[in-house]
Design a protein around this motif. Sequence first.
Motif, PDB file in Angstrom:
ATOM      1  N   LEU B  19       4.435  -1.427  -2.161  1.00 18.19           N
ATOM      2  CA  LEU B  19       4.160   0.021  -2.192  1.00 18.19           C
ATOM      3  C   LEU B  19       4.721   0.771  -1.009  1.00 18.19           C
ATOM      4  CD1 LEU B  19       0.496   0.735  -3.266  1.00 18.19           C
ATOM      5  CD2 LEU B  19       2.597   0.965  -4.584  1.00 18.19           C
ATOM      6  N   SER B  20       4.560   0.191   0.168  1.00 15.47           N
ATOM      7  CA  SER B  20       5.014   0.899   1.362  1.00 15.47           C
ATOM      8  C   SER B  20       5.288  -0.104   2.464  1.00 15.47           C
ATOM      9  CB  SER B  20       3.946   1.883   1.821  1.00 15.47           C
ATOM     10  OG  SER B  20       2.849   1.161   2.343  1.00 15.47           O
ATOM     11  N   GLY B 122       2.091 -12.205  -2.291  1.00 19.03           N
ATOM     12  CA  GLY B 122       2.581 -12.109  -3.670  1.00 19.03           C
ATOM     13  C   GLY B 122       1.752 -12.977  -4.597  1.00 19.03           C
ATOM     14  N   CYS B 123       1.436 -14.198  -4.136  1.00 25.32           N
ATOM     15  CA  CYS B 123       0.627 -15.113  -4.953  1.00 25.32           C
ATOM     16  C   CYS B 123      -0.777 -14.559  -5.161  1.00 25.32           C
ATOM     17  CB  CYS B 123       0.518 -16.481  -4.282  1.00 25.32           C
ATOM     18  SG  CYS B 123       2.063 -17.377  -4.236  1.00 25.32           S
ATOM     19  N   ARG B 131      -6.136  -6.856  -5.329  1.00 20.88           N
ATOM     20  CA  ARG B 131      -5.429  -5.784  -6.048  1.00 20.88           C
ATOM     21  C   ARG B 131      -4.372  -5.169  -5.151  1.00 20.88           C
ATOM     22  NH1 ARG B 131     -10.982  -2.935  -6.873  1.00 20.88           N
ATOM     23  NH2 ARG B 131     -11.083  -3.978  -4.859  1.00 20.88           N
ATOM     24  N   ARG B 132      -4.756  -4.987  -3.886  1.00 18.03           N
ATOM     25  CA  ARG B 132      -3.833  -4.440  -2.896  1.00 18.03           C
ATOM     26  C   ARG B 132      -4.053  -5.209  -1.610  1.00 18.03           C
ATOM     27  NH1 ARG B 132      -5.827  -0.483  -5.703  1.00 18.03           N
ATOM     28  NH2 ARG B 132      -7.729  -0.707  -4.490  1.00 18.03           N
ATOM     29  N   LEU B 133      -3.005  -5.552  -0.943  1.00 19.07           N
ATOM     30  CA  LEU B 133      -3.172  -6.222   0.341  1.00 19.07           C
ATOM     31  C   LEU B 133      -2.049  -5.811   1.271  1.00 19.07           C
ATOM     32  CD1 LEU B 133      -0.909  -8.675   0.585  1.00 19.07           C
ATOM     33  CD2 LEU B 133      -2.440  -9.808  -0.981  1.00 19.07           C
ATOM     34  N   LEU B 134      -2.246  -6.141   2.529  1.00 20.51           N
ATOM     35  CA  LEU B 134      -1.227  -5.798   3.514  1.00 20.51           C
ATOM     36  C   LEU B 134      -0.797  -7.052   4.252  1.00 20.51           C
ATOM     37  CD1 LEU B 134      -0.907  -2.814   5.793  1.00 20.51           C
ATOM     38  CD2 LEU B 134      -1.150  -5.015   6.924  1.00 20.51           C
ATOM     39  N   ALA B 171       4.826  -4.025   8.823  1.00 19.23           N
ATOM     40  CA  ALA B 171       3.721  -4.176   7.877  1.00 19.23           C
ATOM     41  C   ALA B 171       4.159  -3.673   6.512  1.00 19.23           C
ATOM     42  CB  ALA B 171       2.500  -3.392   8.356  1.00 19.23           C
ATOM     43  N   ALA B 172       3.677  -4.336   5.463  1.00 16.75           N
ATOM     44  CA  ALA B 172       4.024  -3.913   4.106  1.00 16.75           C
ATOM     45  C   ALA B 172       2.795  -4.049   3.214  1.00 16.75           C
ATOM     46  CB  ALA B 172       5.155  -4.770   3.556  1.00 16.75           C
ATOM     47  N   VAL B 173       2.640  -3.116   2.293  1.00 17.06           N
ATOM     48  CA  VAL B 173       1.507  -3.146   1.362  1.00 17.06           C
ATOM     49  C   VAL B 173       1.993  -3.655   0.012  1.00 17.06           C
ATOM     50  CG1 VAL B 173      -0.212  -1.754   0.133  1.00 17.06           C
ATOM     51  CG2 VAL B 173       0.339  -1.234   2.520  1.00 17.06           C
ATOM     52  N   LEU B 174       1.330  -4.689  -0.510  1.00 11.84           N
ATOM     53  CA  LEU B 174       1.629  -5.207  -1.845  1.00 11.84           C
ATOM     54  C   LEU B 174       0.508  -4.771  -2.780  1.00 11.84           C
ATOM     55  CD1 LEU B 174       2.810  -8.906  -1.306  1.00 11.84           C
ATOM     56  CD2 LEU B 174       4.194  -6.848  -1.525  1.00 11.84           C
ATOM     57  N   SER B 175       0.873  -4.456  -4.003  1.00 12.18           N
ATOM     58  CA  SER B 175      -0.136  -3.966  -4.935  1.00 12.18           C
ATOM     59  C   SER B 175       0.165  -4.445  -6.351  1.00 12.18           C
ATOM     60  CB  SER B 175      -0.147  -2.435  -4.891  1.00 12.18           C
ATOM     61  OG  SER B 175      -0.962  -1.925  -5.905  1.00 12.18           O
TER      62      SER B 175
END
Lengths: 150, 342
Positions: B19-20, B122-123, B131-134, B171-175
């Motif tokens: 996401l970001s 990712g896993c 649901r969302r993590l950083l 830092a990156a947000v995965l969702s």
Amino acid sequence: MKLDKQKYQQMLEQKSPNSPLWKDCLKAFLFGGAICTVGEGVSNFWQSRGLETADAAAATAITMVFLGALLTCLHLYEKLAKHAGAGTIVPITGFANAIVSPAMEFKSEGLVLGVGAKLFVIAGPVLVYGISASVLYGLALLLMGGGGAG
Amino acid sequence: MIRRIGKRTLQFAERPFLLSHAAAVGKKEGDGPLGAQFDFVTEDDRMGQKSWELAESELQKTAIDLAVKKAGLQKSDLDVILAGDLLNQCIGSFLASVGSDVPYLGQYGACSTMAQGLALGGCLVEGGAARRLLAAASSHFCSAERQYRFPLAYGGQRTPTAQWTATAAGAAVLSAADPRGGSSGIRVTHALFGRMVEMGVKDANNMGAAMAPAAYDTLSTLLSDLGAQPADFDCIVTGDLGHVGADILLTLLREDKIDLSPVYSDCGSLLFGDEQDAHAGGSGCGCSAAVLCGPLLRDMEGGRLRRLVFAGTGAMMSPTSVQQGQPIAGICHAVVIERSGA
């Protein structure tokens, strides 16, 4: 391809640039020589102020340690040392740098466990083996019947 | 759903969204060739803190806060933070997130930490655990020097193969879903957890050489698992082999008739300019984290890159293990990141 340790070491030597030995030696000689010249000047100064040779030597050591410590505090010694290498490590100014730099660095852990415990983290081995060697030398001199005022 | 393909590659069917992203760096890094592409460049490497360790955690916190804000989220929206750094017991990371109230998983993969966090993240997202993590990683030259080498003011000389620990954080947000809707965006499609490869390198001043065989192992496995050629990607980037390690990696792959050079870059080689006296290039968890979360992901957003392999490389060692004569193993984790849609 299966990687082979021996073959890899050979490749590594080829691919990893070595330190420029002759250039480093020359710079160490020039910088180290310059520091010693300054020391000689300081020694002459103290003698001209009326100190005996032995006292002037002690005063010179004190002065050079002070200068090394001062340049370390001003973060100038490390800039000099980057070029000088052994030229700034070997003279007594390098010893001052080896003591003062941990004192500055480990202040954040407190005066006891920081400065106190880590003060000799670099100079410690020099003291341990320097003092051990001098004890051995003294014993050898004593056993061989030499001696006298040293 | 996660599907294993080939030997070790994990394929994410749902392709988590990245996401970001945000990168925060120190002054020297800001003066480097990538300087303008970081979100935050500090003028004061001490970050107004009383110790270098706190300065590093503040830098990591800055990157995390920026990434969360850019995603349009609050920290409380995160289900987990995966973060790591080089300091003993990963104190840079836990201090950065201690006030966040978000579940936290400390990571250590040396300079591969960011890739490890993204692969694991990712896993977790793909598997429904979050649901969302950083994912975040950081390093600081001054905190790393005092832990691994000498006091800052000590006058020592570096070897030409030595790398410069970057003062940087990414830092990156995965969702699982893009709250902004649609299926376009930057997404993580594959991950590969690397194995440790140890080739007898004992010189802590030549970490590129210790890590290159691991990068070779991971990248050749990934390419073969995907049935892909280097040209199938716009960029394959390692982080951070430095000049020496990068050269070794290309040579190793060339022996397998794989020419990586047209698409290859290394975060350590990119971060500093030749005149910046970084010797063999940048290193540290923050180096690859900031280069990915700054310039590389910006290039993906801008459409200049569409398919990227991010292969973080780490040197498995400590001052104690080196002093005890143990060899340095390398590790390399990879994630494939794609830009889909317009």
